[in-house]
Design a protein around this motif. Structure first.
Motif, PDB file in Angstrom:
ATOM      1  N   PRO A 143       0.814  -1.219   0.000  1.00  0.00           N
ATOM      2  CA  PRO A 143       0.000   0.000   0.000  1.00  0.00           C
ATOM      3  C   PRO A 143       0.850   1.272   0.000  1.00  0.00           C
ATOM      4  CG  PRO A 143       0.048  -0.947   2.199  1.00  0.00           C
ATOM      5  CD  PRO A 143       0.767  -1.920   1.295  1.00  0.00           C
ATOM      6  N   SER A 144       0.349   2.297  -0.647  1.00  0.00           N
ATOM      7  CA  SER A 144       1.056   3.580  -0.673  1.00  0.00           C
ATOM      8  C   SER A 144       0.041   4.696  -0.869  1.00  0.00           C
ATOM      9  CB  SER A 144       2.086   3.611  -1.806  1.00  0.00           C
ATOM     10  OG  SER A 144       1.457   3.486  -3.071  1.00  0.00           O
ATOM     11  N   THR A 145       0.362   5.864  -0.351  1.00  0.00           N
ATOM     12  CA  THR A 145      -0.511   7.018  -0.551  1.00  0.00           C
ATOM     13  C   THR A 145       0.318   8.278  -0.706  1.00  0.00           C
ATOM     14  OG1 THR A 145      -2.500   8.157   0.239  1.00  0.00           O
ATOM     15  CG2 THR A 145      -0.851   7.609   1.901  1.00  0.00           C
ATOM     16  N   LEU A 146      -0.167   9.173  -1.542  1.00  0.00           N
ATOM     17  CA  LEU A 146       0.462  10.476  -1.735  1.00  0.00           C
ATOM     18  C   LEU A 146      -0.358  11.490  -0.942  1.00  0.00           C
ATOM     19  CD1 LEU A 146       2.726  12.027  -3.227  1.00  0.00           C
ATOM     20  CD2 LEU A 146       1.088  12.446  -5.066  1.00  0.00           C
ATOM     21  N   LEU A 147       0.268  12.095   0.065  1.00  0.00           N
ATOM     22  CA  LEU A 147      -0.433  13.030   0.940  1.00  0.00           C
ATOM     23  C   LEU A 147      -0.325  14.442   0.377  1.00  0.00           C
ATOM     24  CD1 LEU A 147      -1.897  13.689   3.571  1.00  0.00           C
ATOM     25  CD2 LEU A 147       0.324  13.758   4.729  1.00  0.00           C
ATOM     26  N   PHE A 148      -1.470  14.987  -0.049  1.00  0.00           N
ATOM     27  CA  PHE A 148      -1.475  16.377  -0.509  1.00  0.00           C
ATOM     28  C   PHE A 148      -2.406  17.244   0.342  1.00  0.00           C
ATOM     29  CE2 PHE A 148      -3.722  13.533  -3.493  1.00  0.00           C
ATOM     30  CZ  PHE A 148      -5.044  13.883  -3.248  1.00  0.00           C
ATOM     31  N   LEU A 149      -3.005  16.641   1.361  1.00  0.00           N
ATOM     32  CA  LEU A 149      -3.731  17.431   2.357  1.00  0.00           C
ATOM     33  C   LEU A 149      -2.722  18.196   3.206  1.00  0.00           C
ATOM     34  CD1 LEU A 149      -6.104  14.597   3.610  1.00  0.00           C
ATOM     35  CD2 LEU A 149      -6.831  16.600   2.295  1.00  0.00           C
ATOM     36  N   PRO A 150      -3.109  19.351   3.755  1.00  0.00           N
ATOM     37  CA  PRO A 150      -2.184  20.051   4.657  1.00  0.00           C
ATOM     38  C   PRO A 150      -1.993  19.275   5.958  1.00  0.00           C
ATOM     39  CG  PRO A 150      -4.317  21.168   4.586  1.00  0.00           C
ATOM     40  CD  PRO A 150      -4.357  20.110   3.534  1.00  0.00           C
ATOM     41  N   ILE A 151      -0.750  19.061   6.354  1.00  0.00           N
ATOM     42  CA  ILE A 151      -0.495  18.373   7.624  1.00  0.00           C
ATOM     43  C   ILE A 151      -0.854  19.295   8.793  1.00  0.00           C
ATOM     44  CG2 ILE A 151       1.201  17.085   8.992  1.00  0.00           C
ATOM     45  CD1 ILE A 151       2.747  16.482   6.530  1.00  0.00           C
ATOM     46  N   SER A 152      -1.010  20.573   8.516  1.00  0.00           N
ATOM     47  CA  SER A 152      -1.457  21.504   9.549  1.00  0.00           C
ATOM     48  C   SER A 152      -2.917  21.251   9.942  1.00  0.00           C
ATOM     49  CB  SER A 152      -1.285  22.949   9.068  1.00  0.00           C
ATOM     50  OG  SER A 152      -1.686  23.094   7.728  1.00  0.00           O
ATOM     51  N   HIS A 153      -3.647  20.465   9.131  1.00  0.00           N
ATOM     52  CA  HIS A 153      -5.032  20.091   9.418  1.00  0.00           C
ATOM     53  C   HIS A 153      -5.048  18.697  10.026  1.00  0.00           C
ATOM     54  CE1 HIS A 153      -9.241  18.945   8.652  1.00  0.00           C
ATOM     55  NE2 HIS A 153      -9.493  20.235   8.573  1.00  0.00           N
ATOM     56  N   VAL A 154      -6.010  18.428  10.912  1.00  0.00           N
ATOM     57  CA  VAL A 154      -6.043  17.148  11.622  1.00  0.00           C
ATOM     58  C   VAL A 154      -6.192  15.965  10.669  1.00  0.00           C
ATOM     59  CG1 VAL A 154      -8.547  17.118  12.039  1.00  0.00           C
ATOM     60  CG2 VAL A 154      -6.989  16.003  13.669  1.00  0.00           C
ATOM     61  N   PHE A 155      -6.880  16.146   9.545  1.00  0.00           N
ATOM     62  CA  PHE A 155      -7.064  15.056   8.585  1.00  0.00           C
ATOM     63  C   PHE A 155      -5.701  14.630   8.018  1.00  0.00           C
ATOM     64  CE2 PHE A 155      -9.755  13.810   4.568  1.00  0.00           C
ATOM     65  CZ  PHE A 155      -9.469  12.476   4.799  1.00  0.00           C
ATOM     66  N   GLY A 156      -4.918  15.602   7.573  1.00  0.00           N
ATOM     67  CA  GLY A 156      -3.589  15.291   7.049  1.00  0.00           C
ATOM     68  C   GLY A 156      -2.683  14.695   8.102  1.00  0.00           C
ATOM     69  N   ARG A 157      -2.794  15.187   9.328  1.00  0.00           N
ATOM     70  CA  ARG A 157      -1.964  14.678  10.430  1.00  0.00           C
ATOM     71  C   ARG A 157      -2.302  13.233  10.731  1.00  0.00           C
ATOM     72  NH1 ARG A 157      -0.288  18.196  14.224  1.00  0.00           N
ATOM     73  NH2 ARG A 157       1.823  17.849  14.986  1.00  0.00           N
ATOM     74  N   MET A 158      -3.593  12.901  10.704  1.00  0.00           N
ATOM     75  CA  MET A 158      -4.019  11.524  10.947  1.00  0.00           C
ATOM     76  C   MET A 158      -3.473  10.588   9.873  1.00  0.00           C
ATOM     77  SD  MET A 158      -6.350   9.025   9.853  1.00  0.00           S
ATOM     78  CE  MET A 158      -7.788   9.788   9.125  1.00  0.00           C
ATOM     79  N   VAL A 159      -3.499  11.045   8.615  1.00  0.00           N
ATOM     80  CA  VAL A 159      -2.984  10.232   7.508  1.00  0.00           C
ATOM     81  C   VAL A 159      -1.494   9.978   7.704  1.00  0.00           C
ATOM     82  CG1 VAL A 159      -2.594  10.141   5.018  1.00  0.00           C
ATOM     83  CG2 VAL A 159      -4.731  11.087   5.910  1.00  0.00           C
ATOM     84  N   GLU A 160      -0.758  11.018   8.054  1.00  0.00           N
ATOM     85  CA  GLU A 160       0.683  10.894   8.285  1.00  0.00           C
ATOM     86  C   GLU A 160       0.986   9.839   9.350  1.00  0.00           C
ATOM     87  OE1 GLU A 160       3.742  14.303   9.627  1.00  0.00           O
ATOM     88  OE2 GLU A 160       2.484  13.547  11.244  1.00  0.00           O
ATOM     89  N   VAL A 161       0.304   9.932  10.477  1.00  0.00           N
ATOM     90  CA  VAL A 161       0.548   9.003  11.582  1.00  0.00           C
ATOM     91  C   VAL A 161       0.144   7.584  11.199  1.00  0.00           C
ATOM     92  CG1 VAL A 161      -0.098   8.396  13.944  1.00  0.00           C
ATOM     93  CG2 VAL A 161       0.361  10.785  13.351  1.00  0.00           C
ATOM     94  N   ALA A 162      -1.024   7.430  10.581  1.00  0.00           N
ATOM     95  CA  ALA A 162      -1.503   6.092  10.206  1.00  0.00           C
ATOM     96  C   ALA A 162      -0.547   5.421   9.228  1.00  0.00           C
ATOM     97  CB  ALA A 162      -2.904   6.191   9.601  1.00  0.00           C
ATOM     98  N   ALA A 163      -0.036   6.188   8.262  1.00  0.00           N
ATOM     99  CA  ALA A 163       0.873   5.617   7.266  1.00  0.00           C
ATOM    100  C   ALA A 163       2.163   5.135   7.919  1.00  0.00           C
ATOM    101  CB  ALA A 163       1.175   6.652   6.185  1.00  0.00           C
TER     102      ALA A 163
END
Length: 607
Positions: free
Chosen positions: A226-246
């Motif tokens: 699995p892989s994902t390209l994060l283009f959400l802002p990490i300054s937002h909780v949604f992007g932060r959650m993706v970063e941690v989960a990955a």
């Protein structure tokens, strides 16, 4: 239905924090590729061992520069590899990264740095440094300012070279699940932003739950990496959650700071993620861009036919999942197979070629758009959450997606609909309160239940639908209550519309202000052989006005006559964050917009 709970699928953590995942994975699978990093226009793989070593070296540098356990360090940057590196380095020493949107004004930066009592700040470039510098004389606790584009990572790594690994490990082992992981400031559509205190336990619960329950969504096909390209802002909780989960669950993570198609599409093609996480606006842009391309090539009728087939195909599958039908019939399957080669496959190729699943949050996605993507081979699982719930609190399950809803409570959480229709949430992802705001905390948390301020309903299957926001309900002078959100979203579905705000509080009827999408308008003018017009001329174009009227009429079919948009005005410029009319997460600041456009609003009610 007023209440629904979903059983937990993970146990609450008894020890440790977020950074442990970096060291544990490197010990188990040192050669596993865990991140992709773009440098000089070229992507390269980063293994678990390499990332651990970078985190360790940076953590030592932070200690050498005086950062201590529980210190707060602000990060003001776009989404990029180094943000993730700093997050895990700070968590390794028990410090608390405080995100700041890169577009924040000096006063917004000042408020966050002051309220969070920040001791150091990391910025991306010189402009950010100047923004912080303009308010630093009012921040006596701020002792350090680092700049990513001036080799902050290299400088800190060199500064900590003399410190032993054991120093970092002692800090890391002192972190408990109840330790504060971060303070994320709300966007602030009304009033001053409040700092949501989120613990390591909040993120561990959220990310472990999502990764366990939605693990099949991470793959393009069974068994692939699995892989994902994060283009959400990490300054937002949604992007932060993706970063941690990955990082925590071995999903290869790449970063892309620019949502412009010219930047994003080439990186999707090279990185080839197996799934993506985005906001509805991204999927709307992809759809409208594909339709404009078809229209420019003289293929708009086949494209529109393909859309209809995709929607019907996905509806038939949805009906079968809920026991209301037998699925697509032979004729529909044949049409779908044909359009898969002609249209759907090209759409998937534009998204990198491997994506079969996506997750959407941040705002509501229109049901028809979700059906189209599902019928085109990319199922979008819509969810709902807040900063206060560490991102998703509800989401559509992989095997039974109900398009147009935000799904069921994620495992281990509960949803309650209060008497006035307000959504309340309960679970391990719900925060403990706002920083320095006991009154606001007391008003928001009711015996552990999070009163969201959002309005919603639960259907017979327990799926949640968002119907509006308590503070945004308009009451006309005749006493009619109107929820503006659904009307605005429906108008915004028109490809020419960028934004829509519905007004009418204490007014005789409901009206709207509409802004235009410049790219879509340019295409519309070209296809009709019209010359490019100045903004002042464009808003008076009768044919364009007719197009926007169609969008308004379509929105009005959703509501009663008393709730419908009676009249509208097209504006010559979009609402922007720089004007103070949008939050960093692009939500409308209603009072600010109505104040800035007071003359235009008054004109809607003359005569």
């Amino acid at each position: 239905m007023r209440d629904i709970s979903t059983p937990a699928v993970t146990a609450a953590p008894r020890a440790g924090g977020l950074a442990d995942a970096v060291f544990d994975r490197a010990a188990r699978e040192p050669d596993k590729v865990v991140l992709g990093r773009k440098s000089g226009g070229v992507w390269r793989d980063v293994t678990a061992a390499e990332f651990r070593d970078e985190v360790m070296a940076l953590a030592k540098g932070l200690i050498a520069q005086g950062i201590r356990f529980a210190d707060r360090v602000a990060i003001m940057s776009r989404t990029r590899y180094e943000w993730t590196l700093f997050d895990f380095a700070l968590w390794s020493i028990g410090a608390q990264p405080i995100p700041i949107y890169p577009t924040s004004s000096a006063e917004q930066v000042m408020w966050i740095l002051h309220d969070a009592d920040v001791s150091a700040c990391l910025v991306e470039h010189e402009d950010h440094a100047m923004t912080v510098g303009s308010v630093i004389d009012r921040l006596p606790r701020m002792g350090r300012l680092w700049q990513l584009n001036a080799d902050a990572v290299g400088q800190l790594t060199a500064a900590g070279a003399h410190i032993g690994d054991d120093v970092v490990h002692r800090h890391r082992r002192a972190v408990t699940p109840d330790s504060t992981a971060t303070v994320i400031y709300t966007s602030g559509t009304t009033g001053r932003p409040k700092g949501c205190v989120l613990t390591h336990a909040n993120f561990l619960f959220e990310t472990d739950t999502m990764a366990t329950r939605w693990e099949p969504v991470f793959h393009s096909r069974p068994g692939d990496e699995p892989s994902t390209l994060l283009f959400l802002p990490i300054s937002h909780v949604f992007g932060r959650m993706v970063e941690v989960a990955a990082v925590r669950h071995g999903v290869k993570l790449g970063h892309q700071p620019n949502l412009a198609a010219s930047e994003l599409l080439p990186d999707l093609a090279v990185f080839q993620p197996t799934f993506v996480l985005a906001v509805p606006h991204v999927f709307e842009k992809i759809f409208h861009a594909a339709r404009r391309k078809a229209e420019a090539e003289g293929r708009v009728k086949p494209f529109d036919r393909a859309v209809e087939v995709a929607v019907r195909y996905a509806e038939a599958l949805e009906d079968r999942a809920f026991g209301a039908g037998s699925g697509p019939g032979p004729g529909l399957r044949m049409q779908h197979q044909l359009f898969d080669k002609l249209v759907y496959g090209k759409l998937r190729a534009a998204m990198g070629g491997r994506i079969r699943h996506a997750m959407s949050g941040g705002s509501a996605m229109e049901r028809r758009l979700g059906l189209f993507f599902a019928g085109a081979g990319v199922t979008v699982y819509e969810g709902y959450g807040l900063t206060e719930s560490t991102a998703a609190a509800t989401a559509n399950p992989p095997e039974r997606t109900r398009y147009g809803t935000v799904g069921l409570p994620i495992p281990g959480t509960s949803v309650h609909i209060a008497e006035d229709g307000e959504i309340w949430l309960y679970g391990g992802n719900v925060f403990g309160g706002y920083l320095n705001e006991p009154k606001a905390t007391h008003e928001t948390l009711r015996d552990g239940w999070l009163a969201t301020g959002d309005l919603g309903t639960l259907d017979e299957y327990g799926y949640l639908t968002i119907t509006g926001r308590k503070k945004e309900i308009l009451v006309t002078s005749s006493g009619k209550s109107v929820s503006p959100g659904p009307l605005e979203e429906r108008v915004r579905l028109h490809p020419l519309v960028a934004q829509c705000i519905v007004v009418g509080n204490d007014r005789p009827y409901v009206a709207a202000l509409v802004t235009l999408d410049p790219e879509a308008v340019d295409h519309w003018l070209r296809m009709r052989g019209k010359p490019r017009l100045k903004a002042s001329e464009l808003v008076r174009d009768k044919e364009l006005e007719t197009e926007i009227r169609r969008a308004v009429v379509a929105a009005n079919t959703m509501v009663s006559k008393a709730e419908s948009i009676r009249t509208f005005r097209i504006l010559s410029a979009q609402f922007s964050e720089e004007q103070g009319l949008l939050t960093p997460s692009l939500k409308l600041k209603r009072k600010a917009i109505e104040s800035a456009y007071a003359v235009e609003v008054e004109a809607l009610y003359r005569g």
